[in-house]
Design an enzyme around this catalytic site. Structure first.
Site, PDB file in Angstrom:
ATOM      1  N   LYS A 236      15.984 -31.156   0.528  1.00 40.26           N
ATOM      2  CA  LYS A 236      16.218 -31.790  -0.770  1.00 40.26           C
ATOM      3  C   LYS A 236      17.316 -31.045  -1.529  1.00 40.26           C
ATOM      4  CE  LYS A 236      13.600 -33.430  -4.832  1.00 40.26           C
ATOM      5  NZ  LYS A 236      12.319 -33.430  -5.556  1.00 40.26           N
TER       6      LYS A 236
ATOM      7  N   SER B 181      10.714 -38.158  -7.199  1.00 34.71           N
ATOM      8  CA  SER B 181      12.122 -37.847  -7.089  1.00 34.71           C
ATOM      9  C   SER B 181      12.597 -37.547  -5.665  1.00 34.71           C
ATOM     10  CB  SER B 181      12.455 -36.635  -7.963  1.00 34.71           C
ATOM     11  OG  SER B 181      11.845 -35.462  -7.459  1.00 34.71           O
TER      12      SER B 181
ATOM     13  N   SER C 198       6.405 -36.129  -7.241  1.00 32.26           N
ATOM     14  CA  SER C 198       7.682 -36.363  -6.557  1.00 32.26           C
ATOM     15  C   SER C 198       7.680 -36.172  -5.047  1.00 32.26           C
ATOM     16  CB  SER C 198       8.761 -35.461  -7.156  1.00 32.26           C
ATOM     17  OG  SER C 198       9.179 -35.949  -8.400  1.00 32.26           O
TER      18      SER C 198
END
Lengths: 494, 95
Positions: free
Chosen positions: A78, A157, A181
């Site tokens: 990420k 997210s 998330s």
């Protein structure tokens, strides 16, 4: 062997060990899959040269007999994790061009274990969002399509991580979870996502959103993969003052498939008004599966559940407004072009107006407001008191002998991209209704794919465990996973 | 509670985010709707409850107050939009 990118960590580990496949082959298969999947917008900074070098080194290590379970496993990271020399910008315009001079503890641990870096993954800007639409790179797209080919959100997210794992662009990915998330995008893409106990995984080098809530975790193709990867990510870290001084156990060894006699709580407050019938039915089926495996299903009450969302949307923006104060155009990232006579405050204000997207600006301003003189007690302190009550609810349930809690992961299946564009921000916040409670209480939670809705879209359930008992939680989740037998994959359109 | 345009201007300035005057009414409305959502917290009886700071009941770790790292000005400055002679460069701060 073809389609090596479709393997999970467990399968690849075993194949690497037997010598039937090399890390270079695995890595090349993933790099090809990434190249062919531009339409998903999951990978935003590729690192193919780094990947091939790391894969070669991993193959050497495997040959020398010094391999760990993660050696040679190609991963996506990420964009929130600092990786030395690799663009890291939290999907924000304000960090365009930033290349960290240091490595996050999580990625350091993963590379130490021999894992291979494929590239950086899309996400909501500064991890603020539930649909990946606040990203400066544009949204990641769900490999699962809606009716008539509608493009769906991969959640947020960690939407890029979820999309990449579900589409087999990598074997697994890192995510972070502040209010859901990891678990929400995992549920919307039919993969497994684990948010560990707060303090289990170091936050050092992970760009901060809300420091008392942020926690990194694995996003994988199976529960066992999540156990293997968590073992490599977690550590006791001097560089993170909230890293818990608790040894990291062998999570995989905890997966026995036996949950006989365990008590699984069903929180009645999670049965929300207007909950889609699909989700309600799935939740009941999940409880049946655990009962069939010998668990006792008990009704429990978490009375302050309703207040978790408003408390979260006070506390998280408050912490964010403080954490994001550092983006001022001085030390890194974007600086606005200044006009004649502009002073330093103009520089701050213009830089932040240009660099932050609308949702980040909104949360920074809300956070600033609730922390400002005159409102601190009414909002921030009150929210922190409600947070204490939410944690007390969970403490009570566990004290009453509940081993884990079963709940929905999301209030719906994946929704079309753009569907919330003009809506009010609060409507988007409701996506986190089943997930934020755990972040407030610091508990571990895992999303497991369990079924599909009428349109064939994946649906997940969430299991919530006792603090620092991720092993037990993974074992319970593995029982749910096996009973559900979710094997569906998205039809390839990209 | 609703936020006036003036309050919106003030909060934007406190947050050091430039908001043009014509954007203030929309911002005020947006912030008001979010705050309204938070008003639910007023329904909760929090009498006698300590505000929670962290989830783990532990004392913040301490370390010896000594220098453990340093001598890397070039690395510290490597991402700066404007660095000169070993310093971050910024517009004039003092009139």
């Amino acid at each position: 062997m073809s389609d090596l990118n479709k393997l999970g960590i467990e399968g690849a580990r075993d194949a690497l060990k037997q010598g039937g496949v090399t890390s270079v082959e695995l890595t090349d298969a993933c790099l090809q899959a990434i190249e062919d999947a531009g339409a998903l917008n999951a990978f935003v900074h590729g690192t193919p040269d780094m990947a091939r070098d790391m894969a070669k080194a991993a193959d050497q290590r495997i040959k020398s007999g010094d391999a760990t379970a993660m050696t040679g496993i190609p991963l996506g990271i990420k964009d929130l994790f600092c990786v030395r020399g690799v663009p890291t910008q939290a999907a924000s315009g304000i960090l365009r061009g930033f290349r960290p001079e240091y490595e996050s503890t999580v990625t350091h641990n993963l590379w130490d274990a021999g894992a291979v870096m494929l590239g950086k993954l899309n996400m909501d800007e500064f991890a603020m969002g539930s649909s990946n639409e606040s990203s400066t790179y544009g949204p990641a797209v769900n490999p699962w399509q809606g009716r008539d080919g509608a493009k769906l959100t991969a959640g947020g997210s960690s939407g890029g991580s979820a999309s990449a794992v579900a589409a087999d662009l990598c074997l697994a990915a890192t995510g972070t979870d502040t209010g859901g998330s990891i678990r929400q995008p995992a549920a919307l893409t039919g993969i497994v996502g684990l948010k560990p106990t707060y303090g289990r995984v170091s936050r050092w080098g992970v760009i901060a959103y809300a420091s008392s809530l942020d926690q990194a975790g694995p996003m994988t193709k199976s529960v066992r993969d999540a156990a293997i990867m968590l073992g490599a990510m977690a550590s006791v870290d001097e560089k993170d003052s909230t890293s818990a001084n608790i040894p990291v156990p062998d999570f995989e060894a905890a997966i026995t498939g036996d949950i006989r006699g365990q008590k699984i709580g069903i929180p009645r407050e999670y049965r929300m008004e207007g909950m889609p019938a699909d989700i309600d039915a799935l939740w009941r089926q999940g409880a049946e599966m655990l009962r069939d495996a010998g668990a006792e299903i008990v009704d429990i009450s978490l009375p302050h559940t309703k207040y978790a969302l408003p408390a979260y949307y006070v506390i998280a923006p408050a912490e964010a407004s403080s954490n994001l104060a550092r983006y001022d155009g001085v030390r890194y990232g974007h600086r606005a072009k200044l006009g004649q006579g502009d002073g330093i405050v103009d520089m701050y204000e213009k830089t932040r107006a240009e660099g932050f997207g609308p949702e980040v600006q909104r949360r920074v301003m809300i956070g600033t407001y609730v922390l400002s003189a005159g409102f601190y007690d009414a909002y921030y302190n009150r929210a922190r008191k409600v947070r204490a009550l939410i944690k007390r609810d969970f403490d009570q349930a566990f004290a009453d002998g509940v081993d884990a809690i079963l709940a929905p992961a999301t209030p719906s299946a994946a929704f079309p991209l753009g569907s919330a564009k003009d809506g009010d921000p609060v409507a988007m916040y409701l996506n986190d209704v089943f997930t934020v409670t755990l972040n407030l209480a610091g508990l571990p939670g895992i999303a497991v794919p369990v079924g599909q809705d009428a349109d064939g879209l994946p649906l997940g359930l969430q299991m919530i465990g006792r603090p620092f008992e991720e092993g037990a939680l993974l074992n319970q989740a593995s029982v749910l996973e096996r009973a559900a037998g979710f094997v569906a994959k998205p039809d390839r359109w990209w | 509670m609703s936020i006036t345009e003036n309050e919106a201007r003030k909060v934007a300035h406190l947050a050091r985010i430039r908001v043009e005057d014509e954007a203030l009414p929309a911002l005020a409305q947006e912030l008001s709707s979010i705050l309204q959502f938070m008003e639910q917290l007023n329904e909760v009886d929090v009498e006698g409850v300590e505000p929670m700071t962290g989830v783990t009941p532990m004392r913040l770790k301490r370390r010896d107050d000594v220098v453990t790292t340093g001598e890397m000005a070039d690395k510290v400055l490597s991402n700066a939009p404007d660095a000169r002679e070993g310093f971050f460069a910024v517009p004039k701060v003092v009139e």
